[in-house]
Design a protein around this motif. Structure first.
Motif, PDB file in Angstrom:
ATOM      1  N   LEU A  13       5.797 -10.358  12.639  1.00 50.20           N
ATOM      2  CA  LEU A  13       6.517 -10.092  13.891  1.00 50.20           C
ATOM      3  C   LEU A  13       7.827 -10.881  13.940  1.00 50.20           C
ATOM      4  O   LEU A  13       8.846 -10.369  14.417  1.00 50.20           O
ATOM      5  CB  LEU A  13       5.626 -10.390  15.097  1.00 50.20           C
ATOM      6  CG  LEU A  13       4.430  -9.440  15.272  1.00 50.20           C
ATOM      7  CD1 LEU A  13       3.478  -9.961  16.343  1.00 50.20           C
ATOM      8  CD2 LEU A  13       4.883  -8.023  15.585  1.00 50.20           C
ATOM      9  N   GLU A  14       7.821 -12.111  13.425  1.00 50.21           N
ATOM     10  CA  GLU A  14       9.061 -12.898  13.344  1.00 50.21           C
ATOM     11  C   GLU A  14      10.050 -12.246  12.374  1.00 50.21           C
ATOM     12  O   GLU A  14      11.241 -12.152  12.667  1.00 50.21           O
ATOM     13  CB  GLU A  14       8.751 -14.330  12.906  1.00 50.21           C
ATOM     14  CG  GLU A  14       8.018 -15.143  13.962  1.00 50.21           C
ATOM     15  CD  GLU A  14       7.503 -16.478  13.450  1.00 50.21           C
ATOM     16  OE1 GLU A  14       7.746 -16.822  12.260  1.00 50.21           O
ATOM     17  OE2 GLU A  14       6.819 -17.172  14.222  1.00 50.21           O
ATOM     18  N   ARG A  17      11.499  -9.144  14.044  1.00 49.09           N
ATOM     19  CA  ARG A  17      12.480  -9.516  15.071  1.00 49.09           C
ATOM     20  C   ARG A  17      13.805  -9.908  14.423  1.00 49.09           C
ATOM     21  O   ARG A  17      14.883  -9.527  14.888  1.00 49.09           O
ATOM     22  CB  ARG A  17      11.924 -10.658  15.925  1.00 49.09           C
ATOM     23  CG  ARG A  17      12.712 -10.939  17.180  1.00 49.09           C
ATOM     24  CD  ARG A  17      11.940 -11.828  18.163  1.00 49.09           C
ATOM     25  NE  ARG A  17      10.813 -11.107  18.740  1.00 49.09           N
ATOM     26  CZ  ARG A  17       9.521 -11.320  18.432  1.00 49.09           C
ATOM     27  NH1 ARG A  17       9.181 -12.247  17.566  1.00 49.09           N
ATOM     28  NH2 ARG A  17       8.564 -10.616  19.004  1.00 49.09           N
ATOM     29  N   SER A  18      13.742 -10.623  13.319  1.00 52.09           N
ATOM     30  CA  SER A  18      14.944 -11.006  12.593  1.00 52.09           C
ATOM     31  C   SER A  18      15.672  -9.776  12.052  1.00 52.09           C
ATOM     32  O   SER A  18      16.902  -9.699  12.117  1.00 52.09           O
ATOM     33  CB  SER A  18      14.574 -11.961  11.449  1.00 52.09           C
ATOM     34  OG  SER A  18      15.688 -12.224  10.649  1.00 52.09           O
ATOM     35  N   GLN A  20      15.614  -6.796  13.332  1.00 57.67           N
ATOM     36  CA  GLN A  20      16.234  -6.152  14.502  1.00 57.67           C
ATOM     37  C   GLN A  20      17.495  -6.902  14.917  1.00 57.67           C
ATOM     38  O   GLN A  20      18.536  -6.287  15.139  1.00 57.67           O
ATOM     39  CB  GLN A  20      15.267  -6.123  15.689  1.00 57.67           C
ATOM     40  CG  GLN A  20      14.213  -5.070  15.617  1.00 57.67           C
ATOM     41  CD  GLN A  20      13.318  -5.097  16.848  1.00 57.67           C
ATOM     42  OE1 GLN A  20      13.034  -6.153  17.414  1.00 57.67           O
ATOM     43  NE2 GLN A  20      12.868  -3.931  17.253  1.00 57.67           N
ATOM     44  N   ASP A  21      17.386  -8.215  15.045  1.00 57.17           N
ATOM     45  CA  ASP A  21      18.525  -9.017  15.503  1.00 57.17           C
ATOM     46  C   ASP A  21      19.736  -8.862  14.581  1.00 57.17           C
ATOM     47  O   ASP A  21      20.875  -8.861  15.043  1.00 57.17           O
ATOM     48  CB  ASP A  21      18.144 -10.499  15.598  1.00 57.17           C
ATOM     49  CG  ASP A  21      17.170 -10.796  16.725  1.00 57.17           C
ATOM     50  OD1 ASP A  21      16.964  -9.921  17.605  1.00 57.17           O
ATOM     51  OD2 ASP A  21      16.581 -11.899  16.710  1.00 57.17           O
ATOM     52  N   SER A  67      11.490  -2.099  22.548  1.00 63.60           N
ATOM     53  CA  SER A  67      12.653  -2.959  22.375  1.00 63.60           C
ATOM     54  C   SER A  67      12.318  -4.213  21.564  1.00 63.60           C
ATOM     55  O   SER A  67      13.209  -4.861  21.030  1.00 63.60           O
ATOM     56  CB  SER A  67      13.228  -3.368  23.737  1.00 63.60           C
ATOM     57  OG  SER A  67      12.244  -4.051  24.485  1.00 63.60           O
ATOM     58  N   GLU A  68      11.043  -4.551  21.468  1.00 63.90           N
ATOM     59  CA  GLU A  68      10.596  -5.746  20.753  1.00 63.90           C
ATOM     60  C   GLU A  68       9.485  -5.367  19.775  1.00 63.90           C
ATOM     61  O   GLU A  68       8.737  -4.425  20.041  1.00 63.90           O
ATOM     62  CB  GLU A  68      10.009  -6.766  21.745  1.00 63.90           C
ATOM     63  CG  GLU A  68      11.018  -7.479  22.599  1.00 63.90           C
ATOM     64  CD  GLU A  68      11.815  -8.488  21.802  1.00 63.90           C
ATOM     65  OE1 GLU A  68      11.225  -9.206  20.976  1.00 63.90           O
ATOM     66  OE2 GLU A  68      13.034  -8.550  21.996  1.00 63.90           O
ATOM     67  N   PRO A  69       9.350  -6.095  18.678  1.00 62.56           N
ATOM     68  CA  PRO A  69       8.181  -5.882  17.827  1.00 62.56           C
ATOM     69  C   PRO A  69       6.912  -6.033  18.677  1.00 62.56           C
ATOM     70  O   PRO A  69       6.808  -6.955  19.491  1.00 62.56           O
ATOM     71  CB  PRO A  69       8.301  -6.996  16.788  1.00 62.56           C
ATOM     72  CG  PRO A  69       9.773  -7.265  16.715  1.00 62.56           C
ATOM     73  CD  PRO A  69      10.248  -7.105  18.136  1.00 62.56           C
ATOM     74  N   THR A  70       5.976  -5.107  18.481  1.00 66.52           N
ATOM     75  CA  THR A  70       4.825  -5.021  19.368  1.00 66.52           C
ATOM     76  C   THR A  70       3.524  -4.962  18.589  1.00 66.52           C
ATOM     77  O   THR A  70       3.395  -4.177  17.655  1.00 66.52           O
ATOM     78  CB  THR A  70       4.950  -3.762  20.260  1.00 66.52           C
ATOM     79  OG1 THR A  70       6.199  -3.825  20.962  1.00 66.52           O
ATOM     80  CG2 THR A  70       3.818  -3.674  21.260  1.00 66.52           C
ATOM     81  N   ARG A 163      18.466   2.364  15.559  1.00 68.26           N
ATOM     82  CA  ARG A 163      17.558   1.352  16.114  1.00 68.26           C
ATOM     83  C   ARG A 163      16.461   1.060  15.121  1.00 68.26           C
ATOM     84  O   ARG A 163      16.237   1.820  14.181  1.00 68.26           O
ATOM     85  CB  ARG A 163      16.999   1.767  17.467  1.00 68.26           C
ATOM     86  CG  ARG A 163      16.121   2.971  17.468  1.00 68.26           C
ATOM     87  CD  ARG A 163      15.817   3.427  18.911  1.00 68.26           C
ATOM     88  NE  ARG A 163      15.073   4.650  18.913  1.00 68.26           N
ATOM     89  CZ  ARG A 163      13.767   4.745  19.132  1.00 68.26           C
ATOM     90  NH1 ARG A 163      13.062   3.662  19.399  1.00 68.26           N
ATOM     91  NH2 ARG A 163      13.163   5.916  19.101  1.00 68.26           N
ATOM     92  N   THR A 167       5.885  -2.435  14.647  1.00 69.72           N
ATOM     93  CA  THR A 167       4.576  -2.441  15.280  1.00 69.72           C
ATOM     94  C   THR A 167       3.514  -3.027  14.353  1.00 69.72           C
ATOM     95  O   THR A 167       3.666  -3.012  13.134  1.00 69.72           O
ATOM     96  CB  THR A 167       4.120  -1.017  15.654  1.00 69.72           C
ATOM     97  OG1 THR A 167       4.038  -0.218  14.473  1.00 69.72           O
ATOM     98  CG2 THR A 167       5.066  -0.376  16.663  1.00 69.72           C
TER      99      THR A 167
END
Length: 172
Positions: A13-14, A17-18, A20-21, A67-70, A163, A167
């Protein structure tokens, strides 16, 4: 490094997120996912028995709105929202089955998928969907060549996605 499955999910998940960022292209996501696969072994997931594999997929389809890893594994909300648009995508999944003490443990209820999906422009319905399974770390380089040779992958691999969604969920 060997970690338990929950630590691997946290690390994934980290990582997602990276990605995506930084709005990575597929080339960058592949580097991150492959590094994670090569460097992080998950306790109880037997690579020799298909317990820890990569699955790279491509094609056209609808996608979740996130919008966020889920992590959906414990989600009580079965009403996932889809965007309603057919879009081209490249997907990078690590599928893990940690064998428990129960030999009859059901794969569909225990195996998990940690996925990063890059969404691109509208699908035209002519996309050649496909996938490549990577069964073990020594197979990565060989199978990445097969992946890169797919026409849709070759077209999208270095393009910025519109985008990125990520998940974690059970396979079944």
């Amino acid at each position: 490094m060997e970690v338990d499955q929950e630590d691997a999910v946290t690390q994934f998940l980290e990582l997602a997120r990276s990605c995506q960022d930084r709005n990575l292209t597929a080339t960058g996501v592949i580097e991150e996912v492959v590094r994670f696969y090569r460097n992080v072994r998950i306790a109880g997931a037997d690579v020799e028995d298909d317990g820890d594999m990569l699955l790279f997929q491509w094609g056209g389809g609808e996608h979740l709105v996130l919008s966020e890893p889920t992590d959906f594994r414990r989600s009580e909300n079965a009403d996932y929202e889809f965007d309603g648009l057919e879009a081209q995508y490249l997907d990078f999944t690590r599928q893990v089955f940690v064998a428990g003490a129960d030999d009859d443990e059901d794969f569909d209820e225990s195996a998990i998928q940690m996925s990063i999906t890059l969404i691109y422009g509208p699908a035209d319905g002519k996309e050649q969907s496909g996938n490549v399974w990577i069964a073990s770390p020594p197979r990565v380089d060989h199978d990445l060549k097969k992946h890169a040779a797919a026409p849709l992958v070759a077209q999208l691999i270095n393009m910025p996605p519109s985008r990125i969604i990520a998940t974690v969920d059970v396979c079944g």
